[in-house]
Design a protein around this motif. Structure first.
Motif, PDB file in Angstrom:
ATOM      1  N   GLY A 162       1.596   8.954   9.410  1.00  0.00           N
ATOM      2  CA  GLY A 162       2.659   9.492   8.564  1.00  0.00           C
ATOM      3  C   GLY A 162       3.827   8.556   8.364  1.00  0.00           C
ATOM      4  N   GLU A 163       3.623   7.263   8.639  1.00  0.00           N
ATOM      5  CA  GLU A 163       4.734   6.313   8.661  1.00  0.00           C
ATOM      6  C   GLU A 163       5.218   5.928   7.272  1.00  0.00           C
ATOM      7  N   GLY A 164       4.358   6.008   6.262  1.00  0.00           N
ATOM      8  CA  GLY A 164       4.777   5.682   4.906  1.00  0.00           C
ATOM      9  C   GLY A 164       4.110   4.439   4.359  1.00  0.00           C
ATOM     10  N   ASN A 165       4.657   3.932   3.259  1.00  0.00           N
ATOM     11  CA  ASN A 165       4.084   2.762   2.594  1.00  0.00           C
ATOM     12  C   ASN A 165       4.202   1.523   3.466  1.00  0.00           C
ATOM     13  N   SER A 166       3.384   0.522   3.151  1.00  0.00           N
ATOM     14  CA  SER A 166       3.363  -0.698   3.966  1.00  0.00           C
ATOM     15  C   SER A 166       3.375  -1.928   3.065  1.00  0.00           C
ATOM     16  N   LEU A 167       4.247  -2.875   3.395  1.00  0.00           N
ATOM     17  CA  LEU A 167       4.300  -4.165   2.703  1.00  0.00           C
ATOM     18  C   LEU A 167       3.765  -5.232   3.652  1.00  0.00           C
ATOM     19  N   PHE A 168       2.712  -5.932   3.208  1.00  0.00           N
ATOM     20  CA  PHE A 168       2.076  -6.958   4.028  1.00  0.00           C
ATOM     21  C   PHE A 168       2.296  -8.323   3.391  1.00  0.00           C
ATOM     22  N   THR A 179       0.836  -1.196   0.000  1.00  0.00           N
ATOM     23  CA  THR A 179       0.000   0.000   0.000  1.00  0.00           C
ATOM     24  C   THR A 179       0.872   1.247   0.000  1.00  0.00           C
ATOM     25  N   SER A 180       0.387   2.300  -0.646  1.00  0.00           N
ATOM     26  CA  SER A 180       1.114   3.570  -0.626  1.00  0.00           C
ATOM     27  C   SER A 180       0.386   4.558   0.268  1.00  0.00           C
ATOM     28  N   ASN A 181       1.166   5.244   1.087  1.00  0.00           N
ATOM     29  CA  ASN A 181       0.645   6.183   2.074  1.00  0.00           C
ATOM     30  C   ASN A 181       1.543   7.415   2.127  1.00  0.00           C
ATOM     31  N   ILE A 182       1.238   8.267   3.067  1.00  0.00           N
ATOM     32  CA  ILE A 182       2.040   9.463   3.278  1.00  0.00           C
ATOM     33  C   ILE A 182       3.194   9.138   4.221  1.00  0.00           C
ATOM     34  N   ASN A 183       4.409   9.444   3.789  1.00  0.00           N
ATOM     35  CA  ASN A 183       5.564   9.386   4.682  1.00  0.00           C
ATOM     36  C   ASN A 183       5.980  10.828   4.958  1.00  0.00           C
ATOM     37  N   SER A 184       5.719  11.294   6.162  1.00  0.00           N
ATOM     38  CA  SER A 184       5.872  12.717   6.465  1.00  0.00           C
ATOM     39  C   SER A 184       6.891  12.940   7.567  1.00  0.00           C
TER      40      SER A 184
END
Length: 605
Positions: free
Chosen positions: A542-548, A487-492
């Motif tokens: 704000g941790e960033g992308n996640s690989l599950f 998943t792509s998220n905000i890495n701040s």
């Protein structure tokens, strides 16, 4: 005491209690407000310190002068048993040279030892292209006095062999405010602890950038004029959406054996036919938008080629933002006819993404549509669990004769601000499941119940993954037979702001307003998902992308494990992501697009 007197006391006592308690509560709130203001200013000035450090690093590389960096360290700097941070041997990975920094020895470090180590590091640069210095996480903080935080120091440059490289160094800093009377903040590093360092270097020969105009592609993206903040500022509540339209789809729509390109756009989509691919690798495209019958179509966020009527030709589904979605039938000669109305997909919603699947296994492709909030009517109400978007839609393909909206019956009408959807058989039962990435919220995972309905199981499967969700993709990256998820998220670098003081301040502000009543059900739903651990939620956002990794629980069972040490999280302000095998070694690699407005507003994305 008479009855009247008793009644009077029953009235007076609560009033007196309120008179005593209200000022006390207001005083307590004011103290907490002041404490949070100090916390905010402390973090803000640390950010400023880091920005200055970044400029100092650039000057140090250019001048080869370590004092440009050691100036940020206190004269009291000491790190017992630290050892020297050096580069380890290089290993080749997918055509790139990778080396990790490691600590040697247990020598105590002072500014003198640090200066020598810094000089050695600077000497490895032949040039610096750009650098970033960001807060990864503030671990502890004493208001206006000290802080312990992990920082990430990223540098793009060239080494002495002329190779291009990127360094990613993570260091834990112990900061102290050494301000004298009359000064506000003078932060200095009194101790540091290297956490991780990696350099990836290469000749930039793996992928070669080509000028699109040399290939016949003259497309230039234009925003949706109906979402122009300058023109509709008073009407457009969620102005960020003006940046969202666009994308590229590749498919051999005319079945000549060469992939063609469709460019989505806010004003006019463009279809480029691949007309030539020579043995030498020369490629040429020509614009066939008009010939293909695609003129006059804009506001597009989704473009998917597929054979929806099983006649052997690739048709085209277009998802559009607040404009009727379109289904265009391929006549077999590469010309498309609009059959949206008769096929039942011409709904007008804020469409943002879609995935194709045969969820009922009848041999015809169905459409699951991601739907965002209505930008002219609402803002995301809860910044971390917004539930005031429009519902996603599931359209069942009725044997190629039309589509039926089965959203309500299927149970997949998520009302988050959805930006991406994907489909895969995650539990290995032979039935396709669904996943949703929501901006300002969580991820959803819907398990196919094999009867036309789905069950939402993200919490049970371990993939709630709260953040500004932008994209997601499925792929078996470890070749164990189970489909994994990225998943792509905000890495701040503002993740420090998600500490308990800010969470407490947010709760106090909510209590002060009507929103505690308006959004009560959303808060209750959130509590059922995460309990009262709001601090962890604030940091995760704000941790960033996640690989599950899919643990493969067996048929009907789904359990994922987040691989936080996979080096896939810090990919910037994540947008779209995808698995693909870039080096043809049969292992799936990842591509992660990212970006944000980085120049003058209105001119750069």
């Amino acid at each position: 005491m008479t009855t009247r007197q008793k009644v009077s006391w029953l009235i007076i006592c609560p009033i007196l209690l309120l008179i005593i308690l209200v000022p006390w509560a207001l005083h307590g709130l004011a103290e907490k407000d002041q404490e949070h203001a100090q916390f905010y200013n402390t973090g803000k000035t640390i950010n400023g310190f880091l920005s200055s450090y970044c400029k100092g690093f650039e000057a140090a590389v250019v001048d080869g002068d370590p004092t440009k960096l050691t100036a940020f360290y206190s004269d009291r700097y000491r790190t017992p048993d630290r050892g020297r941070w050096v580069w380890g041997p290089e290993t080749m990975e997918s055509g790139a040279a990778v080396s990790h920094r490691r600590l040697e020895g247990e020598q105590e470090y002072t500014v003198a030892e640090l200066s020598a180590e810094t000089q050695d590091y600077l000497d490895s640069f032949a040039g610096l292209d750009r650098n970033w210095c960001k807060i990864d996480l503030i671990e502890t903080i004493e208001l206006e006095q000290s802080a312990v935080l992990t920082v990430k120091l990223i540098a793009d440059g060239r080494d002495l062999a002329g190779r291009f490289f990127q360094d990613r160094n993570f260091v834990r800093w112990h900061l102290v405010n050494e301000a004298t009377p009359g000064e506000a903040y003078v932060w200095k590093i009194v101790r540091d602890e290297p956490v991780e360092g990696v350099r990836v270097a290469g000749e930039r020969t793996g992928l070669v950038e080509m000028n699109p105009t040399d290939l016949g592609i003259d497309f230039r993206h234009q925003r949706d004029a109906r979402l122009d903040m300058k023109q509709f500022r008073d009407d457009l509540k969620f102005g960020v959406i003006q940046h969202a339209s666009g994308g590229i789809s590749a498919a051999d729509y005319d079945q000549d054996g060469r992939p063609d390109l469709l460019f989505l756009d806010g004003q006019q989509i463009r279809l480029y036919r691949n007309v030539e691919t020579t043995v030498e690798g020369a490629v040429r495209f020509t614009d066939v938008t008009s010939e293909a019958g695609l003129n006059g179509i804009g506001q597009t966020h989704v473009g998917l080629f597929a054979d929806f009527d099983n006649d052997g030709d690739r048709d085209l589904f277009l998802g559009r933002y607040l404009a009727p979605n379109k289904l265009l039938e391929n006549d077999g000669r590469g010309v498309f006819a609009d059959v949206s109305a008769e096929m039942g997909v011409d709904v007008t919603v804020p469409s943002t993404s879609a995935t194709l699947l045969d969820f009922d296994r009848d041999g015809f492709l169905d459409i699951y549509l991601a739907v965002n909030g209505h930008a002219f009517e609402a803002l995301p109400r809860l910044p971390f669990f917004a539930q005031n978007g429009r519902p996603n839609r599931l359209f069942r393909n009725n044997s190629g004769e039309g589509f039926v909206d089965v959203t309500e019956a299927s149970g997949v009408g998520d009302v988050g601000w959805s930006l991406a959807v994907a489909s895969a058989d995650v539990d290995g039962d032979g039935w396709t499941d669904l996943a949703v990435a929501n901006d300002f919220g969580r991820k959803n995972l819907y398990r196919n119940n094999r009867d036309g309905s789905f069950s939402e199981i993200a919490k049970e499967a371990g993939v709630l993954d709260f953040s500004g969700g932008m994209g997601l993709t499925f792929g078996d990256f470890d070749d164990d037979g189970w489909v994994d998820m990225y998943t792509s998220n905000i890495n701040s670098n503002q993740r420090w702001f998600g500490e308990d003081m800010t969470v407490g301040q947010y709760i106090r502000n909510v209590v002060r307003t009507r929103w505690i009543f308006t959004d009560f059900l959303e808060y209750f739903q959130l509590y059922r998902l995460v309990g009262n651990d709001w601090v962890e939620l604030g940091q995760q956002i704000g941790e960033g992308n996640s690989l599950f990794k899919n643990s493969g629980g067996g048929e009907g069972q789904i359990a994922f494990e987040e691989l936080k040490d996979s080096h896939t999280g810090r990919a910037g302000w994540g947008w779209s992501v995808n698995f693909f095998d870039v080096d043809n070694d049969t292992d799936l690699d990842l591509y992660a697009a990212n970006g944000w407005i980085s120049n003058t507003p209105g001119t750069d994305l």
